[in-house]
Design a protein around this motif. Structure first.
Motif, mmCIF file in Angstrom:
data_model
loop_
_atom_site.group_PDB
_atom_site.id
_atom_site.type_symbol
_atom_site.label_atom_id
_atom_site.label_comp_id
_atom_site.label_asym_id
_atom_site.label_seq_id
_atom_site.Cartn_x
_atom_site.Cartn_y
_atom_site.Cartn_z
ATOM 1 N N ARG A 1 0.840 -1.205 0.000
ATOM 2 C CA ARG A 1 0.000 0.000 0.000
ATOM 3 C C ARG A 1 0.873 1.253 0.000
ATOM 4 N NH1 ARG A 1 -1.666 3.315 3.799
ATOM 5 N NH2 ARG A 1 -0.958 2.025 5.514
ATOM 6 N N VAL A 2 0.490 2.231 -0.815
ATOM 7 C CA VAL A 2 1.222 3.502 -0.873
ATOM 8 C C VAL A 2 0.924 4.288 0.400
ATOM 9 C CG1 VAL A 2 1.507 5.664 -2.144
ATOM 10 C CG2 VAL A 2 1.113 3.530 -3.385
ATOM 11 N N ARG A 3 1.971 4.741 1.064
ATOM 12 C CA ARG A 3 1.822 5.475 2.329
ATOM 13 C C ARG A 3 1.329 6.891 2.076
ATOM 14 N NH1 ARG A 3 1.513 1.656 5.827
ATOM 15 N NH2 ARG A 3 3.079 0.103 5.492
ATOM 16 N N GLN A 4 0.474 7.380 2.984
ATOM 17 C CA GLN A 4 -0.053 8.729 2.893
ATOM 18 C C GLN A 4 0.806 9.657 3.759
ATOM 19 O OE1 GLN A 4 -4.284 8.612 3.690
ATOM 20 N NE2 GLN A 4 -4.653 7.207 1.982
ATOM 21 N N PRO A 5 0.778 10.963 3.495
ATOM 22 C CA PRO A 5 1.695 11.898 4.172
ATOM 23 C C PRO A 5 1.620 11.886 5.700
ATOM 24 C CG PRO A 5 0.620 12.986 2.330
ATOM 25 C CD PRO A 5 -0.017 11.642 2.464
ATOM 26 N N LEU A 6 0.429 11.701 6.281
ATOM 27 C CA LEU A 6 0.308 11.755 7.743
ATOM 28 C C LEU A 6 0.741 10.464 8.430
ATOM 29 C CD1 LEU A 6 -3.011 13.753 8.204
ATOM 30 C CD2 LEU A 6 -0.678 14.506 8.645
ATOM 31 N N GLU A 7 1.156 9.454 7.687
ATOM 32 C CA GLU A 7 1.592 8.200 8.302
ATOM 33 C C GLU A 7 3.017 8.265 8.824
ATOM 34 O OE1 GLU A 7 -0.117 4.306 6.843
ATOM 35 O OE2 GLU A 7 -0.167 5.531 5.011
ATOM 36 N N LYS A 8 3.717 9.344 8.559
ATOM 37 C CA LYS A 8 5.073 9.475 9.100
ATOM 38 C C LYS A 8 5.081 10.126 10.487
ATOM 39 C CE LYS A 8 6.035 13.741 6.562
ATOM 40 N NZ LYS A 8 6.884 14.365 5.564
ATOM 41 N N TYR A 9 3.922 10.537 10.971
ATOM 42 C CA TYR A 9 3.813 11.175 12.282
ATOM 43 C C TYR A 9 3.130 10.256 13.280
ATOM 44 C CZ TYR A 9 4.507 15.390 9.471
ATOM 45 O OH TYR A 9 4.998 16.319 8.611
ATOM 46 N N PRO A 10 3.637 10.151 14.511
ATOM 47 C CA PRO A 10 2.871 9.464 15.559
ATOM 48 C C PRO A 10 1.614 10.280 15.873
ATOM 49 C CG PRO A 10 5.157 9.804 16.233
ATOM 50 C CD PRO A 10 4.953 10.561 14.959
ATOM 51 N N LEU A 11 0.595 9.625 16.413
ATOM 52 C CA LEU A 11 -0.655 10.342 16.718
ATOM 53 C C LEU A 11 -0.434 11.480 17.716
ATOM 54 C CD1 LEU A 11 -3.377 7.539 16.877
ATOM 55 C CD2 LEU A 11 -2.931 9.178 15.064
ATOM 56 N N ASP A 12 0.569 11.361 18.584
ATOM 57 C CA ASP A 12 0.861 12.425 19.544
ATOM 58 C C ASP A 12 1.293 13.714 18.844
ATOM 59 O OD1 ASP A 12 0.341 10.566 21.441
ATOM 60 O OD2 ASP A 12 2.419 10.249 22.044
ATOM 61 N N ASN A 13 1.804 13.607 17.621
ATOM 62 C CA ASN A 13 2.274 14.777 16.888
ATOM 63 C C ASN A 13 1.224 15.341 15.937
ATOM 64 O OD1 ASN A 13 4.663 14.363 18.185
ATOM 65 N ND2 ASN A 13 5.745 13.546 16.434
ATOM 66 N N LEU A 14 0.025 14.832 16.014
ATOM 67 C CA LEU A 14 -1.069 15.304 15.167
ATOM 68 C C LEU A 14 -2.155 15.923 16.045
ATOM 69 C CD1 LEU A 14 -1.399 12.226 12.782
ATOM 70 C CD2 LEU A 14 -0.193 14.364 12.339
ATOM 71 N N ALA A 15 -2.819 16.949 15.526
ATOM 72 C CA ALA A 15 -3.900 17.599 16.281
ATOM 73 C C ALA A 15 -5.059 17.881 15.332
ATOM 74 C CB ALA A 15 -3.400 18.900 16.910
ATOM 75 N N MET A 16 -6.251 17.568 15.802
ATOM 76 C CA MET A 16 -7.455 17.871 15.022
ATOM 77 C C MET A 16 -7.842 19.318 15.297
ATOM 78 S SD MET A 16 -11.078 15.895 15.049
ATOM 79 C CE MET A 16 -12.482 16.539 14.170
ATOM 80 N N LYS A 17 -8.062 20.095 14.217
ATOM 81 C CA LYS A 17 -8.382 21.512 14.363
ATOM 82 C C LYS A 17 -9.835 21.831 14.039
ATOM 83 C CE LYS A 17 -4.332 22.905 15.539
ATOM 84 N NZ LYS A 17 -4.055 23.496 16.827
ATOM 85 N N GLY A 18 -10.529 20.939 13.331
ATOM 86 C CA GLY A 18 -11.922 21.204 12.985
ATOM 87 C C GLY A 18 -12.379 20.269 11.886
ATOM 88 N N THR A 19 -13.578 20.552 11.359
ATOM 89 C CA THR A 19 -14.129 19.746 10.270
ATOM 90 C C THR A 19 -14.715 20.666 9.216
ATOM 91 O OG1 THR A 19 -16.254 19.561 11.411
ATOM 92 C CG2 THR A 19 -14.683 17.756 11.706
ATOM 93 N N ILE A 20 -14.765 20.162 7.998
ATOM 94 C CA ILE A 20 -15.461 20.851 6.910
ATOM 95 C C ILE A 20 -16.234 19.785 6.152
ATOM 96 C CG2 ILE A 20 -13.840 22.767 6.647
ATOM 97 C CD1 ILE A 20 -12.573 21.279 4.312
ATOM 98 N N GLY A 21 -17.248 20.184 5.426
ATOM 99 C CA GLY A 21 -18.023 19.191 4.693
ATOM 100 C C GLY A 21 -18.864 19.799 3.605
ATOM 101 N N SER A 22 -19.211 18.943 2.640
ATOM 102 C CA SER A 22 -20.137 19.336 1.582
ATOM 103 C C SER A 22 -20.668 18.079 0.931
ATOM 104 C CB SER A 22 -19.452 20.229 0.536
ATOM 105 O OG SER A 22 -18.504 19.494 -0.195
ATOM 106 N N ASN A 23 -21.913 18.140 0.464
ATOM 107 C CA ASN A 23 -22.564 17.024 -0.217
ATOM 108 C C ASN A 23 -22.520 15.732 0.604
ATOM 109 O OD1 ASN A 23 -23.043 18.771 -2.336
ATOM 110 N ND2 ASN A 23 -21.217 18.141 -3.449
ATOM 111 N N GLY A 24 -22.699 15.837 1.878
ATOM 112 C CA GLY A 24 -22.742 14.658 2.736
ATOM 113 C C GLY A 24 -21.377 14.073 3.089
ATOM 114 N N GLN A 25 -20.293 14.658 2.617
ATOM 115 C CA GLN A 25 -18.941 14.174 2.939
ATOM 116 C C GLN A 25 -18.325 15.122 3.958
ATOM 117 O OE1 GLN A 25 -16.821 12.143 0.287
ATOM 118 N NE2 GLN A 25 -15.093 11.980 1.660
#
Length: 178
Positions: free
Chosen positions: A87-111
């Motif tokens: 599987r091709v790795r995505q950019p955020l897979e190089k960070y441990p979860l401790d180094n990531l922070a959720m800032k908010g959400t956005i959405g449109s058309n049910g996504q």
């Protein structure tokens, strides 16, 4: 009469400046005569043995291998859960979860997408099916204040176990949005 003590004092001082070092020279000569110089022999040189380095094409022990290389070299046990090494790795897979922070959400058309910042101050958006974290964390649900992940944790026997994890939005991010 007043000059007489001054003249006597000057004479005494000049007498102390005598250049007679004959006693010191005599002592030095006596020490030189009584000691015999001893010079040790030079040790014999050991002949150098040439060694041909034959591991030039092997991996250097001083350079850490990439995690993908280690994971690809692991032997997979059949009939058990394990991550897909192709599987091709995505950019955020190089960070441990401790180094990531959720800032908010956005959405449109049910996504709905969650906005995630990494320690290098980059902003990423993830949705259900995206991967993040160092344990093959796949996003299973995006909510307004957290995202749920299913991570694959090694069990030590060559297999992997699923673990459900949440990455929650920080209170400071909520206050900063208002």
């Amino acid at each position: 009469m007043k000059k007489f003590p001054l003249v006597v004092l000057m004479a005494l001082l000049l007498n102390g400046c005598n250049d007679d070092t004959s006693e010191q020279k005599e002592f030095i000569d006596q020490v030189k005569a009584s000691t015999t110089p001893k010079v040790e022999k030079i040790p014999e040189l050991i002949e150098f043995e040439y060694f041909a380095y034959s591991a030039a094409n092997l991996r250097s022990p001083f350079v850490a291998p990439q995690p993908e290389i280690i994971q690809n070299n692991l032997t997979q046990v059949k009939n058990c859960l394990h991550p897909d090494p192709q599987r091709v790795r995505q950019p955020l897979e190089k960070y441990p979860l401790d180094n990531l922070a959720m800032k908010g959400t956005i959405g449109s058309n049910g996504q709905t997408w969650a906005l995630i910042t990494a320690t290098d101050a980059t902003l990423h958006r993830v949705t259900v099916g995206s991967y993040l974290g160092t344990y093959d964390g796949r996003v299973s649900q995006v909510n307004s204040d957290y995202i749920e992940l299913i991570e694959l944790i090694p069990d030590g026997s060559g297999c992997w176990k699923e673990r459900q994890t949440k990455l929650e939005m920080l209170e400071a991010a909520i206050d900063g949005a208002n």
